[in-house]
Design an enzyme around this catalytic site. Structure first.
Site, PDB file in Angstrom:
ATOM      1  N   TRP A  29      22.255  21.680 -28.001  1.00  0.00           N
ATOM      2  CA  TRP A  29      21.632  21.834 -29.319  1.00  0.00           C
ATOM      3  C   TRP A  29      22.665  21.840 -30.443  1.00  0.00           C
ATOM      4  O   TRP A  29      22.316  21.955 -31.608  1.00  0.00           O
ATOM      5  CB  TRP A  29      20.852  23.150 -29.369  1.00  0.00           C
ATOM      6  CG  TRP A  29      21.661  24.326 -28.906  1.00  0.00           C
ATOM      7  CD1 TRP A  29      22.530  25.063 -29.649  1.00  0.00           C
ATOM      8  CD2 TRP A  29      21.712  24.877 -27.594  1.00  0.00           C
ATOM      9  NE1 TRP A  29      23.110  26.033 -28.879  1.00  0.00           N
ATOM     10  CE2 TRP A  29      22.630  25.936 -27.601  1.00  0.00           C
ATOM     11  CE3 TRP A  29      21.065  24.554 -26.379  1.00  0.00           C
ATOM     12  CZ2 TRP A  29      22.923  26.695 -26.469  1.00  0.00           C
ATOM     13  CZ3 TRP A  29      21.364  25.303 -25.256  1.00  0.00           C
ATOM     14  CH2 TRP A  29      22.272  26.363 -25.308  1.00  0.00           C
ATOM     15  N   GLU A  42      17.438  28.430 -30.988  1.00  0.00           N
ATOM     16  CA  GLU A  42      17.718  29.780 -31.497  1.00  0.00           C
ATOM     17  C   GLU A  42      16.738  30.806 -30.918  1.00  0.00           C
ATOM     18  O   GLU A  42      17.114  31.933 -30.619  1.00  0.00           O
ATOM     19  CB  GLU A  42      17.667  29.804 -33.030  1.00  0.00           C
ATOM     20  CG  GLU A  42      18.777  29.020 -33.695  1.00  0.00           C
ATOM     21  CD  GLU A  42      20.168  29.562 -33.374  1.00  0.00           C
ATOM     22  OE1 GLU A  42      20.299  30.733 -33.010  1.00  0.00           O
ATOM     23  OE2 GLU A  42      21.126  28.766 -33.464  1.00  0.00           O
ATOM     24  N   THR A  48      18.472  35.862 -24.187  1.00  0.00           N
ATOM     25  CA  THR A  48      18.639  35.140 -22.921  1.00  0.00           C
ATOM     26  C   THR A  48      20.039  34.505 -22.923  1.00  0.00           C
ATOM     27  O   THR A  48      20.498  34.053 -23.973  1.00  0.00           O
ATOM     28  CB  THR A  48      17.569  34.034 -22.774  1.00  0.00           C
ATOM     29  OG1 THR A  48      16.285  34.642 -22.914  1.00  0.00           O
ATOM     30  CG2 THR A  48      17.617  33.365 -21.419  1.00  0.00           C
ATOM     31  N   TYR A 125      17.424  36.103 -39.261  1.00  0.00           N
ATOM     32  CA  TYR A 125      18.457  35.383 -38.521  1.00  0.00           C
ATOM     33  C   TYR A 125      18.043  33.923 -38.260  1.00  0.00           C
ATOM     34  O   TYR A 125      18.789  32.989 -38.556  1.00  0.00           O
ATOM     35  CB  TYR A 125      18.775  36.106 -37.194  1.00  0.00           C
ATOM     36  CG  TYR A 125      19.638  35.263 -36.328  1.00  0.00           C
ATOM     37  CD1 TYR A 125      20.987  35.129 -36.600  1.00  0.00           C
ATOM     38  CD2 TYR A 125      19.084  34.523 -35.282  1.00  0.00           C
ATOM     39  CE1 TYR A 125      21.783  34.283 -35.848  1.00  0.00           C
ATOM     40  CE2 TYR A 125      19.867  33.685 -34.524  1.00  0.00           C
ATOM     41  CZ  TYR A 125      21.212  33.566 -34.802  1.00  0.00           C
ATOM     42  OH  TYR A 125      21.989  32.723 -34.070  1.00  0.00           O
ATOM     43  N   ASP A 143      24.097  37.549 -36.462  1.00  0.00           N
ATOM     44  CA  ASP A 143      23.531  38.111 -35.235  1.00  0.00           C
ATOM     45  C   ASP A 143      24.499  39.165 -34.687  1.00  0.00           C
ATOM     46  O   ASP A 143      25.452  39.554 -35.368  1.00  0.00           O
ATOM     47  CB  ASP A 143      23.251  36.998 -34.202  1.00  0.00           C
ATOM     48  CG  ASP A 143      24.531  36.319 -33.737  1.00  0.00           C
ATOM     49  OD1 ASP A 143      25.615  36.595 -34.301  1.00  0.00           O
ATOM     50  OD2 ASP A 143      24.458  35.515 -32.788  1.00  0.00           O
ATOM     51  N   CYS A 195      35.558  36.838 -28.854  1.00  0.00           N
ATOM     52  CA  CYS A 195      35.413  38.235 -29.280  1.00  0.00           C
ATOM     53  C   CYS A 195      34.215  38.829 -28.524  1.00  0.00           C
ATOM     54  O   CYS A 195      33.177  39.155 -29.092  1.00  0.00           O
ATOM     55  CB  CYS A 195      35.222  38.316 -30.795  1.00  0.00           C
ATOM     56  SG  CYS A 195      35.412  39.995 -31.404  1.00  0.00           S
ATOM     57  N   CYS A 202      41.675  38.749 -27.191  1.00  0.00           N
ATOM     58  CA  CYS A 202      42.375  38.741 -28.488  1.00  0.00           C
ATOM     59  C   CYS A 202      43.538  37.758 -28.518  1.00  0.00           C
ATOM     60  O   CYS A 202      43.852  37.195 -29.558  1.00  0.00           O
ATOM     61  CB  CYS A 202      42.853  40.147 -28.829  1.00  0.00           C
ATOM     62  SG  CYS A 202      41.487  41.316 -28.988  1.00  0.00           S
ATOM     63  N   CYS A 205      42.480  34.494 -29.861  1.00  0.00           N
ATOM     64  CA  CYS A 205      41.624  34.563 -31.051  1.00  0.00           C
ATOM     65  C   CYS A 205      42.335  34.012 -32.292  1.00  0.00           C
ATOM     66  O   CYS A 205      43.459  34.424 -32.601  1.00  0.00           O
ATOM     67  CB  CYS A 205      41.221  36.014 -31.297  1.00  0.00           C
ATOM     68  SG  CYS A 205      40.165  36.191 -32.734  1.00  0.00           S
ATOM     69  N   CYS A 211      43.296  41.077 -37.626  1.00  0.00           N
ATOM     70  CA  CYS A 211      42.199  41.917 -37.134  1.00  0.00           C
ATOM     71  C   CYS A 211      42.674  43.368 -37.041  1.00  0.00           C
ATOM     72  O   CYS A 211      43.608  43.678 -36.292  1.00  0.00           O
ATOM     73  CB  CYS A 211      41.759  41.410 -35.752  1.00  0.00           C
ATOM     74  SG  CYS A 211      40.535  42.468 -34.968  1.00  0.00           S
TER      75      CYS A 211
HETATM   76  S1  SF4 Z   1      41.486  39.813 -32.486  1.00  0.00           S
HETATM   77 FE1  SF4 Z   1      39.765  40.950 -33.342  1.00  0.00          FE
HETATM   78  S2  SF4 Z   1      38.253  39.389 -33.850  1.00  0.00           S
HETATM   79 FE2  SF4 Z   1      39.713  38.471 -32.448  1.00  0.00          FE
HETATM   80  S3  SF4 Z   1      38.876  38.750 -30.378  1.00  0.00           S
HETATM   81 FE3  SF4 Z   1      40.231  40.489 -30.797  1.00  0.00          FE
HETATM   82  S4  SF4 Z   1      38.863  42.044 -31.596  1.00  0.00           S
HETATM   83 FE4  SF4 Z   1      37.792  40.109 -31.795  1.00  0.00          FE
END
Ligand code: SF4
Length: 354
Positions: A29, A42, A48, A125, A143, A195, A202, A205, A211
């Site tokens: 999708w 959505e 689910t 949402y 969400d 996340c 992290c 990320c 963060c």
């Molecule tokens: S660095 Fe922060 S935003 Fe990124 S995955 Fe870790 S907790 Fe989540």
């Protein structure tokens, strides 16, 4: 740019969109701009898992390529097609909304957020996701993934409406001019892939450097989790068989409303007096968010020859054994029905006597 926008900086958005371009997953999708296809995805994805939705989504879209196709289908039939996804109210709402799309909007899905919100089952949402993905409206779809990421980035343990509104404004002010919905999709996928609710990845990320939760080593503690109490229930189930027929009850309330089930033994009047057991079947687990039901099925036949007449709440009916497959059943009950067939326990199987 006001203070709210600092809940999500320009640099974070750039890093996030860049990550999404490189690592975003191409779900069935993900690339479409077709509003019905986005809407269905959505709705299915609420409550689910993605893996459960993937194959079901393709089948559903083949079967119901437009709202009109769903609007003209009977409830038993579309609930049967929704089987396995759970939370069947979603399918019923989708069908009611499809009917309104046909009646009020000539079969075309409206682009206005307010018109979308007026349809059954569409909350903020879905209206935001749909209008941003299909119509390039600048509406933030927040969400659980978005909330969790915002909380961790800002080190916020709790969440309330005012924080949500500030985060919404931040996302909307940072949305790219072209395809603004990409930012919604990037936030959702970061929450699904990196996340994660538990043990966030992290190191992978794109927002790791900015963060606060990570900097403080609190990424596993935010958001604060309430301890869930799961209620365990035991329900003895009666699979009543009379010659070639099986008795089914239709649920009249609850999240499985409209689905067909084998009745609980406790609901059948004079049960012990009128029915005798043939065999017990394996216990099936029916799990919901707040409770876990252990279904203990047994096969029963009339004790005195003919099946006694009885009435059940919500109604019920005798079904020819081959008709079991046509009616929508919750997954655990479908497994019980499968046991009958798998073990040649269904009546009218040549050579099988019960
Ligand atoms: S660095 Fe922060 S935003 Fe990124 S995955 Fe870790 S907790 Fe989540």
């Amino acid at each position: 740019m006001d203070d709210d926008a600092e809940l999500l900086s320009a640099g974070q958005v750039e890093a996030l969109l860049d990550w999404f371009d490189r690592y975003g997953v191409d779900y069935p999708w993900a690339d479409t701009r077709e509003p019905w296809a986005i809407w269905v995805s959505e709705v299915m994805l609420q409550q689910t898992t993605i893996s459960a939705v993937q194959s079901r989504y393709i089948r559903w879209m083949e079967r119901y390529p437009t709202p009109g196709h769903l609007a003209e289908t009977g409830e038993d039939e579309f609930l049967r097609d929704w089987e396995g996804l759970g939370y069947y109210n979603r399918a019923r709402n989708l069908a009611s909304a499809a009917g309104e799309i046909v009646r009020r909007f000539g079969g075309r899905i409206p682009r206005s957020y307010d018109d979308l919100r007026s349809l059954p089952g569409i909350g903020d949402y879905i209206a935001s996701a749909l209008s941003s993905f299909a119509f390039d409206e600048r509406n933030a779809a927040i969400d659980a993934n978005g909330r969790r990421i915002a909380q961790r980035l800002s080190g916020l343990e709790g969440w309330d409406k005012s924080v949500e509104n500030r985060f919404r404004k931040a996302v909307e002010s940072r949305m790219p001019r072209e395809k603004p919905g990409r930012l919604n999709a990037a936030v959702m996928q970061l929450g699904q892939l990196v996340c994660l609710p538990r043990s966030p990845r992290c190191r992978d990320c794109p927002l790791g450097g900015s963060c606060l939760a990570r900097a403080q080593g609190r990424q596993d503690e935010i958001p604060l989790r309430r301890k869930k109490t799961i209620v365990e229930l035991r329900t003895p189930i009666a699979v009543l068989i009379d010659e070639c027929r099986v008795f089914l009850q239709q649920r009249s309330s609850g999240i499985a409303r409209g689905m067909w089930v084998f009745p609980a033994r406790t609901e059948i009047p004079d049960f012990e007096m009128n029915w005798k057991i043939v065999t017990n079947l394996p216990v099936m687990i029916h799990a919901y968010t707040k409770y876990k039901e252990h279904l203990e099925p047994g096969i029963f036949v009339p004790r005195h020859g003919n099946s006694p007449a009885f009435r059940l709440s919500g109604g019920g009916k005798w079904v020819e054994s081959e008709g079991l497959d046509q009616l929508p059943m919750p997954t655990a009950y479908r497994k019980i029905a499968g046991q009958l067939a798998n073990h040649s326990l269904l009546p009218c199987v040549p050579g099988v006597e019960i």
